[in-house]
Design a protein around this motif. Structure first.
Motif, short mmCIF file in Angstrom:
data_model
loop_
_atom_site.label_atom_id
_atom_site.label_comp_id
_atom_site.label_asym_id
_atom_site.label_seq_id
_atom_site.Cartn_x
_atom_site.Cartn_y
_atom_site.Cartn_z
N GLY A 15 0.82 -1.21 0.00
CA GLY A 15 0.00 0.00 0.00
C GLY A 15 0.85 1.26 0.00
N LEU A 32 -5.77 4.33 3.64
CA LEU A 32 -6.54 4.08 4.86
C LEU A 32 -5.93 2.90 5.60
CD1 LEU A 32 -10.03 4.28 3.08
CD2 LEU A 32 -8.82 6.13 4.30
N ASP A 40 2.27 -2.06 10.08
CA ASP A 40 1.90 -2.78 11.29
C ASP A 40 1.54 -4.25 11.02
OD1 ASP A 40 1.76 -2.52 14.09
OD2 ASP A 40 -0.43 -2.67 13.97
N SER A 47 12.35 -10.80 7.22
CA SER A 47 13.82 -10.92 7.21
C SER A 47 14.51 -9.66 6.67
CB SER A 47 14.27 -12.12 6.38
OG SER A 47 13.67 -13.30 6.88
N GLY A 48 13.74 -8.76 6.07
CA GLY A 48 14.32 -7.49 5.60
C GLY A 48 15.30 -7.67 4.45
N ILE A 49 15.04 -8.69 3.62
CA ILE A 49 15.99 -8.96 2.53
C ILE A 49 15.37 -8.61 1.19
CG2 ILE A 49 17.27 -10.80 1.33
CD1 ILE A 49 17.36 -12.19 4.15
N ILE A 208 -11.94 -7.69 2.61
CA ILE A 208 -12.20 -6.47 1.83
C ILE A 208 -12.82 -6.85 0.49
CG2 ILE A 208 -11.09 -4.48 0.69
CD1 ILE A 208 -11.01 -4.18 3.74
N VAL A 309 3.70 -12.83 10.20
CA VAL A 309 2.79 -13.80 9.57
C VAL A 309 2.72 -13.56 8.06
CG1 VAL A 309 0.40 -14.61 9.45
CG2 VAL A 309 1.41 -14.01 11.66
N ARG A 310 2.94 -14.64 7.30
CA ARG A 310 2.80 -14.57 5.85
C ARG A 310 1.39 -15.04 5.49
NH1 ARG A 310 6.81 -17.98 7.72
NH2 ARG A 310 8.94 -17.75 6.95
N ILE A 333 0.21 -11.87 -0.79
CA ILE A 333 1.53 -11.25 -1.03
C ILE A 333 2.48 -11.70 0.09
CG2 ILE A 333 2.76 -9.12 -1.55
CD1 ILE A 333 0.48 -9.68 -3.52
N PRO A 336 8.34 -13.18 -2.01
CA PRO A 336 9.18 -12.01 -1.78
C PRO A 336 8.42 -10.68 -1.90
CG PRO A 336 9.42 -12.70 -4.06
CD PRO A 336 8.34 -13.56 -3.46
C1 LIG Z 1 8.53 -14.24 8.48
C2 LIG Z 1 8.50 -13.48 7.20
C3 LIG Z 1 9.69 -13.23 6.50
C4 LIG Z 1 9.66 -12.54 5.29
N1 LIG Z 1 10.84 -12.18 4.71
C5 LIG Z 1 10.83 -11.46 3.55
C6 LIG Z 1 12.03 -11.00 2.97
O1 LIG Z 1 13.11 -11.12 3.54
N2 LIG Z 1 11.96 -10.39 1.77
C7 LIG Z 1 10.79 -10.21 1.09
O2 LIG Z 1 10.82 -9.71 -0.01
N3 LIG Z 1 9.62 -10.57 1.68
C8 LIG Z 1 9.61 -11.16 2.88
N4 LIG Z 1 8.43 -11.50 3.49
C9 LIG Z 1 7.16 -11.13 2.85
C10 LIG Z 1 6.77 -9.69 3.16
O3 LIG Z 1 6.95 -9.37 4.52
C11 LIG Z 1 5.32 -9.48 2.77
O4 LIG Z 1 5.14 -9.97 1.46
C12 LIG Z 1 4.91 -8.03 2.78
O5 LIG Z 1 5.25 -7.42 4.00
C13 LIG Z 1 3.41 -7.92 2.54
O6 LIG Z 1 3.07 -6.56 2.54
P1 LIG Z 1 1.57 -6.10 2.43
O7 LIG Z 1 1.59 -4.64 2.29
O8 LIG Z 1 0.89 -6.91 1.36
O9 LIG Z 1 0.87 -6.59 3.77
P2 LIG Z 1 0.95 -6.00 5.27
O10 LIG Z 1 2.29 -5.52 5.61
O11 LIG Z 1 0.37 -7.06 6.14
O12 LIG Z 1 0.00 -4.73 5.21
C14 LIG Z 1 -1.40 -4.82 5.17
C15 LIG Z 1 -1.95 -3.64 5.95
O13 LIG Z 1 -3.36 -3.59 5.79
C16 LIG Z 1 -3.91 -3.14 7.01
N5 LIG Z 1 -5.33 -3.51 7.02
C17 LIG Z 1 -5.85 -4.76 7.12
N6 LIG Z 1 -7.19 -4.70 7.10
C18 LIG Z 1 -7.53 -3.39 7.00
C19 LIG Z 1 -8.78 -2.70 6.96
N7 LIG Z 1 -9.95 -3.34 7.01
N8 LIG Z 1 -8.77 -1.34 6.88
C20 LIG Z 1 -7.59 -0.66 6.82
N9 LIG Z 1 -6.38 -1.28 6.88
C21 LIG Z 1 -6.35 -2.63 6.95
C22 LIG Z 1 -3.07 -3.85 8.05
O14 LIG Z 1 -3.16 -3.25 9.33
C23 LIG Z 1 -1.68 -3.75 7.44
O15 LIG Z 1 -0.99 -2.59 7.89
C24 LIG Z 1 8.43 -12.16 4.72
C25 LIG Z 1 7.24 -12.39 5.43
C26 LIG Z 1 7.28 -13.01 6.67
C27 LIG Z 1 6.02 -13.15 7.45
#
Ligand SMILES: Cc1cc2nc3c(=O)[nH]c(=O)nc-3n(C[C@H](O)[C@H](O)[C@H](O)COP(=O)(O)OP(=O)(O)OC[C@H]3O[C@@H](n4cnc5c(N)ncnc54)[C@H](O)[C@@H]3O)c2cc1C
Length: 472
Positions: A15, A32, A40, A47-49, A208, A309-310, A333, A336
């Protein structure tokens, strides 16, 4: 009710990347986020990679966006003024793993990863003296890098804001209604209107989608637990060290963090969507599996346990739109995803433009990086303290963070209001004592600056007050 061109639901890395991409193009965009701060969800604990891209299956969205994302990261971090350590990554194995490593090399070449090579024992152990003795070979990916995931996410969100985007925190979207050609998104007390809606809600993406009748997908959740070692262990490994990947994932790795800690993990345990607990079983798995790659770490130096959590949906990312609508979604998502996010944002932006999204002429406003006293020379620090004495008052002894930096974080574009918000921007409470010494001082400064009673300062928003309220 304010009307926007685009409303993004969720302020994780996906986002926030899109938010910045659109704001920089002059789109009237609102992001939003249900939590009290951005980053969060999965984005705060991984892992921040920045993965090089040898792992995803060729032809998948994961492969496409991983490669493009890893190309975008270096210049993006420079633009944002946040750190990136381009140390490369290693997948290590003993002789019996040579064929599997070569397959990984060929997959990487097919995906378009540059500079990949197999490294033999002597050179390898010189690069990484703490590898396990039985490690003979490795795949070296020089384009792999280490970042601070939450800092990048925060910086992208700030960049969006300074370029005219609006970030609404504590806004949990619980209703979406289609009215004529636009969408009304509500949280129960407030509403916004937008021409386009993009679902970037991570583990809540299905919920959603269901609000607008978009398809929902089979998803499951996988917890990754970590051990974080004190900075005194800096240099234990110089770059991320992975074992050979398996069907369960990339395995338990040892990696330096951007700020000089060492991180071990993650596990891959099926879990509920928001289960970020760490238990003895997880710790035992990390301790057992890490032996496959490196010598015994100094477990007396563990300062923190945490988990992320993935959300997984099949073998690939799902990025699509509801037919005949202006509603787009990102589901599953998982890794990676951190690497892929800027490329997903670029792709979605192109789709939105083709779909009629309004873009206006906009003069780019760069984000102002934080002043971090640790990065200043003695002379620069003296000058700063002369101008503002609060940069001479240490709040966090472990990380050497000053009052000036805490105040600076509080006044940054997203105006964080929680202890975690300040921690992720400036690192107080992130050190060896984990807040034992600095938390009371931090609460006092926050209370004074935010003009709220100390008892109302929270760790991460709603119902996470730190101090007990006086019963009178
Ligand atoms: C243990 C672990 C290790 C990983 N290591 C790597 C790595 O080294 N390299 C890499 O490339 N990827 C890695 N990943 C994957 C990566 O962390 C995720 O793919 C990425 O953070 C997903 O981002 P996102 O924005 O889709 O989801 P999120 O970060 O989960 O963001 C979704 C957001 O939506 C918000 N939200 C949910 N519902 C609502 C609602 N109804 N209204 C408003 N807001 C809402 C949530 O509060 C949250 O802030 C790892 C994941 C895990 C769990």
């Amino acid at each position: 009710m304010e009307k926007y061109g685009v409303a993004i639901i969720g302020a994780g890395i996906v986002g926030a990347s899109l938010f910045s991409e659109l704001a920089r193009k002059g789109v009237k965009v609102v992001m939003l986020e249900k939590s009290a701060d951005v980053s969060d969800g999965s984005t705060k604990a991984n892992s921040g990679i920045v993965h090089a891209g040898y792992d995803p299956i060729p032809g998948t969205l994961k492969a496409k966006f991983n490669i493009r994302g890893s190309q975008i990261y270096p210049s993006m971090c420079q633009r944002l003024g946040v750190g990136i350590c381009q140390c490369g990554t290693l997948v290590v194995a003993n002789e019996s793993g040579r064929e599997a490593l070569e397959q990984l090399l060929h997959r990487g070449i097919e995906n378009g990863v540059s500079g990949l090579r197999i490294i033999e024992r002597e050179e390898l152990h010189e690069m990484e003296p703490n590898l396990a003795d039985n490690i003979d070979i490795a795949l070296f990916a020089p384009t792999g890098a280490v970042i601070s995931p939450y800092l990048v996410c925060i910086a992208l969100a700030e960049e969006g804001v300074v370029n005219g985007g609006v970030a609404k925190l504590n806004f949990e979207v619980n209703r979406i209604e289609k009215v004529n050609d636009s969408y009304i998104l509500g949280n129960g007390t407030e509403q916004v209107e937008a021409d386009f809606v993009i679902n970037c809600a991570g583990v809540n993406a299905n919920t959603i989608n269901a609000m607008v009748g978009a398809p929902t997908f089979d998803t499951h959740y996988v917890k990754g637990e970590y051990l974080l070692l004190d900075k005194s262990q800096n240099g234990f490994v110089n770059r991320p060290i992975f074992p050979l990947p398996t069907k369960a994932g990339k395995g338990i790795l040892a990696t330096p963090t951007l700020h000089g800690n060492i991180m071990l993990g993650p596990t891959a345990i099926p879990c509920e969507p928001n289960d970020t607990t760490v238990d003895a079983e997880g710790i035992a798995i990390i301790k057992e599996k890490i032996k496959l790659s490196v010598k015994e770490p100094n477990y007396k130096k563990v300062i923190k346990l945490f988990a992320g959590v993935r959300v997984v949906s099949g073998d690939d990312f799902v990025i699509d739109k509801l037919p005949n609508s202006h509603f787009y979604y990102t589901v599953g998502i998982c890794s990676p995803g951190l690497t892929a996010a800027p490329a997903i944002a670029e792709y979605l932006c192109e789709k939105l433009v083709a779909d009629g999204m309004e873009v206006s002429v906009h003069k780019f406003v760069p984000r102002t990086p934080y002043v971090t006293t640790n990065d200043l020379s003695k002379k620069q620090l003296k000058e700063l303290i002369k101008k503002d004495a609060s940069f001479g008052k240490i709040v966090c002894r472990c990380e050497k963070i000053t009052e000036g930096e805490v105040v600076e974080a509080l006044n940054s574009p997203l105006h964080p209001t929680t202890v975690d918000g300040i921690k992720r921007r400036m690192r107080p409470t992130m050190g060896r004592c984990q807040g034992g010494f600095c938390l009371p001082k931090l609460i006092k400064i926050m209370s004074r600056e935010l003009d709220v009673p100390e008892e109302e300062i929270t760790l991460h928003g709603n119902k996470s007050e730190i101090l007990a309220k006086d019963k009178d």
